[in-house]
Motif scaffolding. Sequence first.
Motif, PDB file in Angstrom:
ATOM      1  N   LEU A   1       3.563   5.846  -2.876  1.00  0.00           N
ATOM      2  CA  LEU A   1       4.805   6.512  -3.258  1.00  0.00           C
ATOM      3  C   LEU A   1       4.919   6.664  -4.765  1.00  0.00           C
ATOM      4  O   LEU A   1       5.350   7.717  -5.265  1.00  0.00           O
ATOM      5  CB  LEU A   1       6.004   5.714  -2.722  1.00  0.00           C
ATOM      6  N   ALA A   2       4.533   5.635  -5.499  1.00  0.00           N
ATOM      7  CA  ALA A   2       4.786   5.602  -6.936  1.00  0.00           C
ATOM      8  C   ALA A   2       3.715   6.310  -7.763  1.00  0.00           C
ATOM      9  O   ALA A   2       4.002   6.817  -8.856  1.00  0.00           O
ATOM     10  CB  ALA A   2       4.909   4.148  -7.411  1.00  0.00           C
ATOM     11  N   ALA A   3       2.480   6.354  -7.247  1.00  0.00           N
ATOM     12  CA  ALA A   3       1.374   6.845  -8.070  1.00  0.00           C
ATOM     13  C   ALA A   3       1.171   8.344  -7.882  1.00  0.00           C
ATOM     14  O   ALA A   3       0.931   8.792  -6.758  1.00  0.00           O
ATOM     15  CB  ALA A   3       0.092   6.103  -7.716  1.00  0.00           C
TER      16      ALA A   3
ATOM     17  N   VAL B   1      -5.531   6.970  -7.515  1.00  0.00           N
ATOM     18  CA  VAL B   1      -4.791   5.817  -7.007  1.00  0.00           C
ATOM     19  C   VAL B   1      -4.293   6.076  -5.587  1.00  0.00           C
ATOM     20  O   VAL B   1      -4.369   5.208  -4.713  1.00  0.00           O
ATOM     21  CB  VAL B   1      -3.603   5.484  -7.934  1.00  0.00           C
ATOM     22  N   ARG B   2      -3.786   7.272  -5.344  1.00  0.00           N
ATOM     23  CA  ARG B   2      -3.227   7.593  -4.031  1.00  0.00           C
ATOM     24  C   ARG B   2      -4.295   7.572  -2.931  1.00  0.00           C
ATOM     25  O   ARG B   2      -4.006   7.179  -1.796  1.00  0.00           O
ATOM     26  CB  ARG B   2      -2.553   8.971  -4.062  1.00  0.00           C
TER      27      ARG B   2
ATOM     28  N   ALA C   1       0.838  -1.202   0.000  1.00  0.00           N
ATOM     29  CA  ALA C   1       0.000   0.000   0.000  1.00  0.00           C
ATOM     30  C   ALA C   1       0.873   1.252   0.000  1.00  0.00           C
ATOM     31  O   ALA C   1       0.581   2.239  -0.702  1.00  0.00           O
ATOM     32  CB  ALA C   1      -0.920  -0.012   1.217  1.00  0.00           C
ATOM     33  N   SER C   2       1.968   1.226   0.764  1.00  0.00           N
ATOM     34  CA  SER C   2       2.861   2.384   0.826  1.00  0.00           C
ATOM     35  C   SER C   2       3.589   2.596  -0.498  1.00  0.00           C
ATOM     36  O   SER C   2       3.778   3.732  -0.950  1.00  0.00           O
ATOM     37  CB  SER C   2       3.878   2.201   1.956  1.00  0.00           C
TER      38      SER C   2
ATOM     39  N   ALA D   1       5.745   3.550   7.866  1.00  0.00           N
ATOM     40  CA  ALA D   1       4.352   3.776   8.244  1.00  0.00           C
ATOM     41  C   ALA D   1       4.089   5.253   8.513  1.00  0.00           C
ATOM     42  O   ALA D   1       3.070   5.806   8.087  1.00  0.00           O
ATOM     43  CB  ALA D   1       4.006   2.938   9.474  1.00  0.00           C
ATOM     44  N   CYS D   2       5.013   5.907   9.208  1.00  0.00           N
ATOM     45  CA  CYS D   2       4.836   7.327   9.525  1.00  0.00           C
ATOM     46  C   CYS D   2       4.821   8.168   8.256  1.00  0.00           C
ATOM     47  O   CYS D   2       4.033   9.114   8.128  1.00  0.00           O
ATOM     48  CB  CYS D   2       5.935   7.796  10.468  1.00  0.00           C
ATOM     49  N   TRP D   3       5.703   7.828   7.311  1.00  0.00           N
ATOM     50  CA  TRP D   3       5.703   8.556   6.038  1.00  0.00           C
ATOM     51  C   TRP D   3       4.385   8.329   5.295  1.00  0.00           C
ATOM     52  O   TRP D   3       3.767   9.276   4.794  1.00  0.00           O
ATOM     53  CB  TRP D   3       6.873   8.099   5.156  1.00  0.00           C
ATOM     54  N   ALA D   4       3.934   7.087   5.209  1.00  0.00           N
ATOM     55  CA  ALA D   4       2.718   6.763   4.465  1.00  0.00           C
ATOM     56  C   ALA D   4       1.481   7.409   5.084  1.00  0.00           C
ATOM     57  O   ALA D   4       0.500   7.684   4.392  1.00  0.00           O
ATOM     58  CB  ALA D   4       2.537   5.248   4.396  1.00  0.00           C
TER      59      ALA D   4
END
Length: 311
Positions: free
Chosen positions: A36-38, A43-44, A31-32, A131-134
Amino acid sequence: MKRWLEPLRGAIAVAGMVLVTLLGFIPLLPASLVKLAAPWPAVRTPATRAVLWVARWWARGVNAVIVGVSGTRVTYDQQVPDDPDGRYVLISNHQCWADVMLLCHVVEPQLPFPRYFIKERLRWLPVVGLACWALDFPFMKRHSRAELERNPDLRNQDMETVRRACAVFRAWPVSIVNYAEGTRSTAAKRAAAGSPYAALLPPKAGGTAFAINAMRDVLDGVLDMSVAYVNTPEPRFWDFLCGRIPEVVIRVRRLDVPRDLFDGDYSADPEYRERFKRWLEGVWAEKDAEVSALQDPRQSATRFDRLGDSR
């Protein structure tokens, strides 16, 4: 026998937390990576929902472990209506690492899942940093006073981080959590800071002011959480896991914030900055009297004004 049972209980709790974290990492990673990629919101947005789902169940699992294994009684007094779809700024005192997990334990699902202002170095922790970044946690550098005196522009870095994070949070139900002391309160830190409080460090008002200003047109309220470890003036996370702390009392209430504090420039307006500091220091003085009474083993501590439920 008790001398051996307590560390065993703590070790079981740590093992349980590690297991829950590793299990949560399995759905968190894809999920992360998608988030990050989209670059596309279509999508995000579902990727962010997936990360939030994992975070909720991870927090529930970890809290079930640490509260269940430790046997510590958690008494919770929520003095605000349930509102899981709201947007709030929540300020709290900070006693030990258990605070972070217990906050999730008591506010979710009655209030939106919390996002924390956290220290920059936590970005690099395995699993936790991802997790904190996501979850869009604001990573704060927390410059020392000496560094700020040498380079005042450093102060603006953290404020810009708050602005960016709040721009994201405006679109989601959220409890933006700021531990206003900036670090865990200990006797040594209070002495070094010349704290006027018995149990708390002096609050840093900037992060709270910037969050309130950035969210003011969508904000449903400003909440205050008080956390007290009963009869334990110097609580430690390990002692909590080992069951050495009999009870934790937590209160969440809505703060009556003067309307003129919702709109101001904390960094550039000295008069506004002083008014905001005075208001927050008044909140802190009341909190300190309650927390210090509950944590002082020499007193017959009275609970917060209204008893809530125990979890």
